[in-house]
Scaffold this motif. Structure first.
Motif, short mmCIF file in Angstrom:
data_model
loop_
_atom_site.label_atom_id
_atom_site.label_comp_id
_atom_site.label_asym_id
_atom_site.label_seq_id
_atom_site.Cartn_x
_atom_site.Cartn_y
_atom_site.Cartn_z
N ARG A 146 0.87 -1.18 0.00
CA ARG A 146 0.00 0.00 0.00
C ARG A 146 0.90 1.24 0.00
NH1 ARG A 146 -5.31 0.36 0.68
NH2 ARG A 146 -5.40 -1.85 1.20
N GLU A 147 1.33 1.62 -1.22
CA GLU A 147 2.25 2.73 -1.39
C GLU A 147 1.59 3.82 -2.23
OE1 GLU A 147 6.68 1.11 -1.56
OE2 GLU A 147 5.43 0.14 -3.07
N PRO A 148 2.09 5.06 -2.10
CA PRO A 148 1.50 6.15 -2.91
C PRO A 148 1.56 5.83 -4.40
CG PRO A 148 2.97 7.03 -1.22
CD PRO A 148 3.14 5.53 -1.20
N TYR A 149 0.45 6.02 -5.08
CA TYR A 149 0.31 5.80 -6.52
C TYR A 149 0.47 4.34 -6.93
CZ TYR A 149 1.25 10.81 -6.26
OH TYR A 149 1.23 12.14 -5.92
N GLY A 150 0.47 3.44 -5.96
CA GLY A 150 0.65 2.02 -6.26
C GLY A 150 -0.60 1.36 -6.78
N PHE A 151 -0.48 0.09 -7.09
CA PHE A 151 -1.58 -0.65 -7.68
C PHE A 151 -2.72 -0.86 -6.67
CE2 PHE A 151 -3.26 -4.81 -9.50
CZ PHE A 151 -3.90 -4.19 -10.56
N VAL A 152 -2.36 -1.10 -5.42
CA VAL A 152 -3.40 -1.31 -4.40
C VAL A 152 -4.20 -0.03 -4.21
CG1 VAL A 152 -3.82 -1.81 -1.96
CG2 VAL A 152 -2.09 -3.12 -3.22
N GLU A 153 -3.50 1.11 -4.15
CA GLU A 153 -4.20 2.39 -4.01
C GLU A 153 -5.12 2.63 -5.21
OE1 GLU A 153 -2.19 6.08 -2.39
OE2 GLU A 153 -2.49 6.70 -4.48
N PHE A 154 -4.67 2.22 -6.40
CA PHE A 154 -5.49 2.36 -7.60
C PHE A 154 -6.75 1.52 -7.50
CE2 PHE A 154 -6.62 0.68 -11.82
CZ PHE A 154 -6.84 1.85 -12.52
N LEU A 155 -6.62 0.30 -6.97
CA LEU A 155 -7.78 -0.60 -6.87
C LEU A 155 -8.77 -0.14 -5.81
CD1 LEU A 155 -6.03 -4.10 -7.17
CD2 LEU A 155 -7.34 -2.87 -8.92
N ASP A 156 -8.33 0.72 -4.89
CA ASP A 156 -9.23 1.21 -3.85
C ASP A 156 -10.25 2.21 -4.39
OD1 ASP A 156 -8.17 -0.33 -1.87
OD2 ASP A 156 -6.79 1.21 -1.11
N LEU B 253 2.17 4.49 -13.54
CA LEU B 253 3.41 3.79 -13.21
C LEU B 253 4.56 4.77 -13.01
CD1 LEU B 253 4.87 1.09 -12.81
CD2 LEU B 253 5.26 1.02 -15.29
N TYR B 254 4.58 5.84 -13.80
CA TYR B 254 5.62 6.86 -13.61
C TYR B 254 5.50 7.47 -12.22
CZ TYR B 254 8.15 11.22 -13.80
OH TYR B 254 9.01 12.24 -13.49
N ASP B 255 4.28 7.84 -11.81
CA ASP B 255 4.07 8.44 -10.49
C ASP B 255 4.51 7.48 -9.38
OD1 ASP B 255 3.04 10.76 -11.59
OD2 ASP B 255 0.97 10.05 -11.50
N TYR B 256 4.17 6.21 -9.54
CA TYR B 256 4.56 5.21 -8.53
C TYR B 256 6.08 5.07 -8.47
CZ TYR B 256 5.65 0.63 -6.61
OH TYR B 256 6.22 -0.40 -5.89
N THR B 257 6.72 5.01 -9.63
CA THR B 257 8.17 4.81 -9.69
C THR B 257 8.91 5.95 -9.02
OG1 THR B 257 7.94 3.58 -11.76
CG2 THR B 257 10.13 4.38 -11.21
N THR B 258 8.52 7.19 -9.34
CA THR B 258 9.22 8.34 -8.76
C THR B 258 8.97 8.46 -7.27
OG1 THR B 258 7.36 9.76 -9.44
CG2 THR B 258 9.26 9.65 -10.90
N ALA B 259 7.76 8.04 -6.82
CA ALA B 259 7.45 8.12 -5.39
C ALA B 259 8.15 7.03 -4.60
CB ALA B 259 5.94 8.04 -5.18
N SER B 260 8.21 5.82 -5.15
CA SER B 260 8.77 4.68 -4.40
C SER B 260 10.28 4.61 -4.45
CB SER B 260 8.18 3.37 -4.91
OG SER B 260 8.52 3.17 -6.26
N LEU B 261 10.88 5.01 -5.60
CA LEU B 261 12.33 4.90 -5.74
C LEU B 261 13.04 6.20 -5.40
CD1 LEU B 261 12.57 2.77 -9.00
CD2 LEU B 261 12.89 2.01 -6.65
N GLY B 262 12.36 7.33 -5.58
CA GLY B 262 12.92 8.61 -5.17
C GLY B 262 14.32 8.85 -5.69
N SER B 263 15.27 9.08 -4.76
CA SER B 263 16.65 9.39 -5.14
C SER B 263 17.34 8.22 -5.83
CB SER B 263 17.45 9.79 -3.90
OG SER B 263 17.47 8.73 -2.95
#
Length: 367
Positions: free
Chosen positions: A69-79, A95-105
């Motif tokens: 349950r991460e920002p912009y993730g698949f679970v959040e999308f299904l909610d 997917l771009y939003d999820y990638t930049t939020a989860s991987l960051g630096s």
């Protein structure tokens, strides 16, 4: 559920038509797999696989995407609350939003770090852009950052598919972003790219060069000067007689045809591969090829393809880039424009080689 499967089937069919499916599988297998992944968009599935390979820890990365349950993730999308009339897909922009939020630096490390930085820079400059424009920038940026994989690249056809925009609307969105110097059209490989900040408008220079380059540029001569294809070996003759015989490959058009018939100095003969520019030239070259004088020569083979325009275009595009590089002194000191022109020229050289080898393979299969 039935509507979702129907939508997923149509998307998988379109992905197959665009050539996005990985090699080796059947159409039925691909469509079944893409339906099972819904509501993930087929392009998202393919890009996600690339992302997982790039950032390592494949299984954990994919597992995290699907269940965490991460920002912009698949679970959040299904909610989200869906209706039967509106079943959205998890697209590349998500997917771009999820990638930049989860991987960051973590995106700032590695050979693609500059690509990810370019996407953020483009988004910063397009802060007042419309939602379709933002989505397009993210799609182009993500596909560019993960690198080309077959036909999964930011071409107009793929971007129309991944952004769910009709081609006419997509063209308008692209034109608006090109006008604002946020994206550029890359004619050499038919893709859209993010503007990289060069002081030189390379695309404008290429358009200007194309206007100056006459249609009658000697494509055959350019190939003869810059490309040395391996000789065509007479395999059947070699198997039967034990004697290796091969034919030198030369390229010719209508004006240079006669000059191409001189005997080979090294090989046992010559294969003259013709590159007609028009249907009239096809007829003229065919008439020349069946003249008794040529027909009686056992050391000459004439090949006249039904369609040579893709090869002609590839040769002309490579020559155009060479001319622009050699006649634009400002490029030599442009830290962004020079590497970009060099990259485009390298890509064109690879494309020309593939196109040429494809043409020559068709001859080898027939000999």
């Amino acid at each position: 559920m039935k509507r979702l499967r129907s939508q997923a089937f149509q998307q998988a069919e379109e992905a197959w038509k665009l050539g996005l499916a990985p090699r080796g599988g059947s159409k039925r297998e691909f469509i079944t797999q893409m339906q099972a992944c819904a509501p993930l968009h087929p392009a998202t599935v393919l890009a996600l696989a690339r992302l997982c390979r790039k950032f390592g820890q494949n299984h954990r990365s994919l597992f995290s995407f699907l269940v965490a349950r991460e920002p912009y993730g698949f679970v959040e999308f299904l909610d989200q609350e869906f209706t039967a009339a509106n079943i959205p897909c998890y697209e590349l922009a998500n997917l771009y939003d999820y990638t930049t939020a989860s991987l960051g630096s973590g995106l700032n490390v590695g050979d693609a770090a500059a690509r990810w930085a370019e996407v953020q820079s483009a988004l910063d400059r397009a802060s007042d852009a419309s939602e379709p424009e933002i989505r397009l920038i993210k799609n182009v940026g993500l596909l560019s950052a993960i690198g080309g994989y077959g036909d999964l690249k930011p071409s107009l056809a793929v971007l129309s598919f991944t952004s769910s925009l009709p081609s006419a609307q997509l063209s308008k969105v692209c034109a608006a972003l090109v006008k604002r110097s946020i994206v550029v059209e890359r004619r050499y490989n038919d893709t859209i790219g993010l503007w990289e900040g060069s002081d030189i408008d390379l695309e404008a220079q290429l358009r200007l060069g194309a206007q100056r380059m006459t249609e009658r540029v000697g494509v055959a001569q350019l190939l003869n000067d810059t490309w040395r294809p391996r000789p065509i070996i007479a395999k059947r003759h070699s198997y039967r007689t034990g004697t290796l015989r091969y034919f030198e490959v030369r390229f010719a058009d209508a004006p240079s045809f006669a000059r191409s018939l001189s005997p080979s100095a090294d090989g046992d003969g010559i294969l003259v591969y013709c590159l007609p520019a028009t249907k009239a030239e096809v007829r003229d070259l065919t008439a020349l090829a069946i003249e008794s004088q040529i027909r009686e020569r056992r050391d000459v083979l004439i090949a006249i393809p039904k369609e040579s325009q893709p090869l002609r275009d590839a040769v002309r595009q490579l020559e155009l880039l060479r001319l622009v590089q050699n006649n634009t002194p400002e490029l030599q000191t442009d830290a962004v424009g020079q590497p970009r022109a060099h990259h485009q020229r390298g890509h064109c050289r690879i494309h020309q080689g593939r196109t040429l080898r494809s043409h020559l393979r068709s001859i080898e299969r027939r000999r």
